[in-house]
Write a protein that holds these residues in place. Sequence first.
Motif, PDB file in Angstrom:
ATOM      1  N   PHE A   1     -15.373 -23.648 -10.965  1.00  0.00           N
ATOM      2  CA  PHE A   1     -15.991 -22.654 -11.903  1.00  0.00           C
ATOM      3  C   PHE A   1     -16.195 -21.429 -11.637  1.00  0.00           C
ATOM      4  O   PHE A   1     -17.095 -20.854 -10.821  1.00  0.00           O
ATOM      5  CB  PHE A   1     -17.524 -23.394 -12.246  1.00  0.00           C
ATOM      6  N   PRO A   2     -15.342 -20.454 -12.168  1.00  0.00           N
ATOM      7  CA  PRO A   2     -15.384 -18.975 -11.617  1.00  0.00           C
ATOM      8  C   PRO A   2     -16.857 -18.439 -11.786  1.00  0.00           C
ATOM      9  O   PRO A   2     -17.679 -18.529 -12.794  1.00  0.00           O
ATOM     10  CB  PRO A   2     -14.595 -18.467 -12.755  1.00  0.00           C
ATOM     11  N   ILE A   3     -16.971 -17.280 -11.263  1.00  0.00           N
ATOM     12  CA  ILE A   3     -18.405 -16.709 -11.101  1.00  0.00           C
ATOM     13  C   ILE A   3     -18.870 -16.203 -12.352  1.00  0.00           C
ATOM     14  O   ILE A   3     -17.903 -15.469 -12.938  1.00  0.00           O
ATOM     15  CB  ILE A   3     -18.223 -15.414 -10.076  1.00  0.00           C
ATOM     16  N   GLY A   4     -19.968 -16.278 -12.694  1.00  0.00           N
ATOM     17  CA  GLY A   4     -20.597 -15.793 -13.920  1.00  0.00           C
ATOM     18  C   GLY A   4     -20.485 -16.629 -15.231  1.00  0.00           C
ATOM     19  O   GLY A   4     -20.879 -16.208 -16.091  1.00  0.00           O
ATOM     20  N   LEU A   5     -19.457 -17.584 -15.390  1.00  0.00           N
ATOM     21  CA  LEU A   5     -18.999 -18.256 -16.648  1.00  0.00           C
ATOM     22  C   LEU A   5     -19.834 -19.565 -16.902  1.00  0.00           C
ATOM     23  O   LEU A   5     -20.015 -20.103 -15.961  1.00  0.00           O
ATOM     24  CB  LEU A   5     -17.435 -18.554 -16.443  1.00  0.00           C
ATOM     25  N   ILE A   6     -20.115 -19.662 -18.159  1.00  0.00           N
ATOM     26  CA  ILE A   6     -20.833 -20.789 -18.400  1.00  0.00           C
ATOM     27  C   ILE A   6     -20.056 -21.937 -18.352  1.00  0.00           C
ATOM     28  O   ILE A   6     -18.913 -22.119 -18.721  1.00  0.00           O
ATOM     29  CB  ILE A   6     -21.167 -20.785 -20.018  1.00  0.00           C
ATOM     30  N   HIS A   7     -20.661 -23.156 -17.538  1.00  0.00           N
ATOM     31  CA  HIS A   7     -20.048 -24.363 -17.261  1.00  0.00           C
ATOM     32  C   HIS A   7     -21.103 -25.335 -17.538  1.00  0.00           C
ATOM     33  O   HIS A   7     -22.318 -25.198 -17.339  1.00  0.00           O
ATOM     34  CB  HIS A   7     -19.325 -24.297 -15.747  1.00  0.00           C
TER      35      HIS A   7
END
Length: 225
Positions: free
Chosen positions: A154-160
């Motif tokens: 899950f890339p930094i800062g993205l909603i997951h």
Amino acid sequence: MKFARFLVALVVLALASSVATAGDPSPLQDFCVAINDPKDAVFVNGKFCMDPKLATAKDFSFSGLNIPRDTVNKVGSNVTLLNVDQIPGLNTLGISLARIDYAPNGGLNPPHTHPRGTEILVVVEGTLYVGFVTSNPDNRFISKVLYPGDVFVFPIGLIHFQLNIAKTPAVAFAGLSSQNPGTITIANAVFGSDPPISPDVLAKAFQLDSKIVSYLQKQFGGNNK
């Protein structure tokens, strides 16, 4: 004049390089064990650091991450985060770890972001449906069903999020690229802020009736009546 322009360009490049490499600072010594007592300590990256000669194994260890956590709550999940507050030796090293337990049949780690860290998740038990959404304007949804041994980033800062879609409990472990990655749970932040966001703002933003917004704020701890 040419020299002045060259100097300005050099400064701009230096600043750009500084921004591009922003993140948890790289340590300039083997370790910097965090302590709360400022006496005879150095303040580094939000924490005081003890004399390295006084560090012991307990400053770099944690026991009990093998023990299942209670998932009897509204979302059916429990996150055990090991950051610099639990393992002082993580200070300045730029990593942390989490165990996530999910209840059967819909245990959910709800949509959230980590503003200071990328997450890499490995499933140990169960079956998880996971995904994240890219930033504006695309808002592309990338998802996958994971089984034991599967890994997802899950890339930094993205909603997951992660959802247990099996009839048995699920367990996953996650590494994060920050000693204190932070967590912003979307529903809690939007509908449970203190003080509450004006229902008029949320009603227009989410295209909802203001009564529904008020109801959601009460569900998530907001104080609007």
